[in-house]
Design an enzyme around this catalytic site. Sequence first.
Site, mmCIF file in Angstrom:
data_model
loop_
_atom_site.group_PDB
_atom_site.id
_atom_site.type_symbol
_atom_site.label_atom_id
_atom_site.label_comp_id
_atom_site.label_asym_id
_atom_site.label_seq_id
_atom_site.Cartn_x
_atom_site.Cartn_y
_atom_site.Cartn_z
ATOM 1 N N LYS A 1 -2.572 0.055 -42.791
ATOM 2 C CA LYS A 1 -2.226 -1.130 -41.988
ATOM 3 C C LYS A 1 -3.473 -1.832 -41.514
ATOM 4 O O LYS A 1 -4.556 -1.251 -41.435
ATOM 5 C CB LYS A 1 -1.365 -0.731 -40.787
ATOM 6 C CG LYS A 1 -2.103 0.074 -39.722
ATOM 7 C CD LYS A 1 -1.181 0.463 -38.592
ATOM 8 C CE LYS A 1 -1.953 1.210 -37.502
ATOM 9 N NZ LYS A 1 -1.091 1.669 -36.417
ATOM 10 N N GLU B 1 0.850 -1.196 0.000
ATOM 11 C CA GLU B 1 0.000 0.000 0.000
ATOM 12 C C GLU B 1 0.887 1.248 0.000
ATOM 13 O O GLU B 1 1.946 1.273 0.626
ATOM 14 C CB GLU B 1 -0.896 0.024 1.241
ATOM 15 C CG GLU B 1 -2.001 -1.008 1.227
ATOM 16 C CD GLU B 1 -2.852 -0.941 2.496
ATOM 17 O OE1 GLU B 1 -2.634 -0.009 3.312
ATOM 18 O OE2 GLU B 1 -3.697 -1.820 2.673
#
Length: 326
Positions: A202, A47
């Site tokens: 593409k 944490e």
Amino acid sequence: MTGYKKTTEKNLMVFSGRAHPELAEEVADLLGTDLVPTLAYEFANSEIYVRYEESVRGCDAFVIQSHTAPINEWIMEHLIMVDALKRASAKRITVVMPFYGYARQDKKHRGREPISARLMADLFKTAGADRLIAIDLHADQIQGYFDGPVDHLMALPILTDYVMEKYGHQPLCVVSPDAGRIKVAERWSAKLGGAPLAFIHKTRRTDRPNETVANRVVGEVAGKICVLTDDMIDTGGTIVKAAEALVADGAAGVIIAATHAILSDPAVDRLKNCSAVEVIVTNTLPIPEDRRFDKLTILSISPLVARAIREVFEDGSVTSMFDGHA
């Protein structure tokens, strides 16, 4: 007469997370201030804890954190920093994210997918952010995900000035890596004296991230120095395939220019060994020494960020920085 009046001075304070402190220090130095001393560490269970070591009450806070790897950790730290400022009574909190994490997940391509870029905006709003500053978002519509002002900065002036100074005496062609970024390429063309445009057609695989399966050059590139522009280089596959396609079509040389150098493996090896003569990026993300190579040029984005912060603080115009196009 009732009430109480007092004229107060605005107080700019700059804060930095631990993801890219060098950039934040450059920005603070250009603003003529220091970063606010901040205590940040992890508990044993990972944490994150954050505490500012100066009073921030009533300040105009600018919280700088670039979302680099490990990206989820640094985003969480950024959110916690904003929450700490809100609870410490900062007057206005501006989140400065040179690289906006999850920006590529800006829409649903298929069913049952998230729109994580919108979730990011919601998280920062909930944490207490009043305003966002970001550089070269992957898609312009992300500005609309945040319920508040968003200043979308462009690295274009910094990159084009460098390219013009170094390569402006040669015949140039601006190339977009796909049809969707033609508008950006048009801005590049205008900055490079009206250089002609081309783009790479593409096909992207939806089942494999970071992978394209076909390249074809649309436009005349033979005999020209091609400036191949994109917002980011991640694994380098797309941009390197595009560079090779340009060389195969007769380009005299290829320069790769991108704002965000993510450089996930195997990007460095791909870029080192590709046919591009130079790879130009900015320092929106930290680039460690082991990811730097001979033909990599890193330009500092800090003057752009510092000026934007100053304009926001002084209630000026960020749009004026980009000739009204921001």
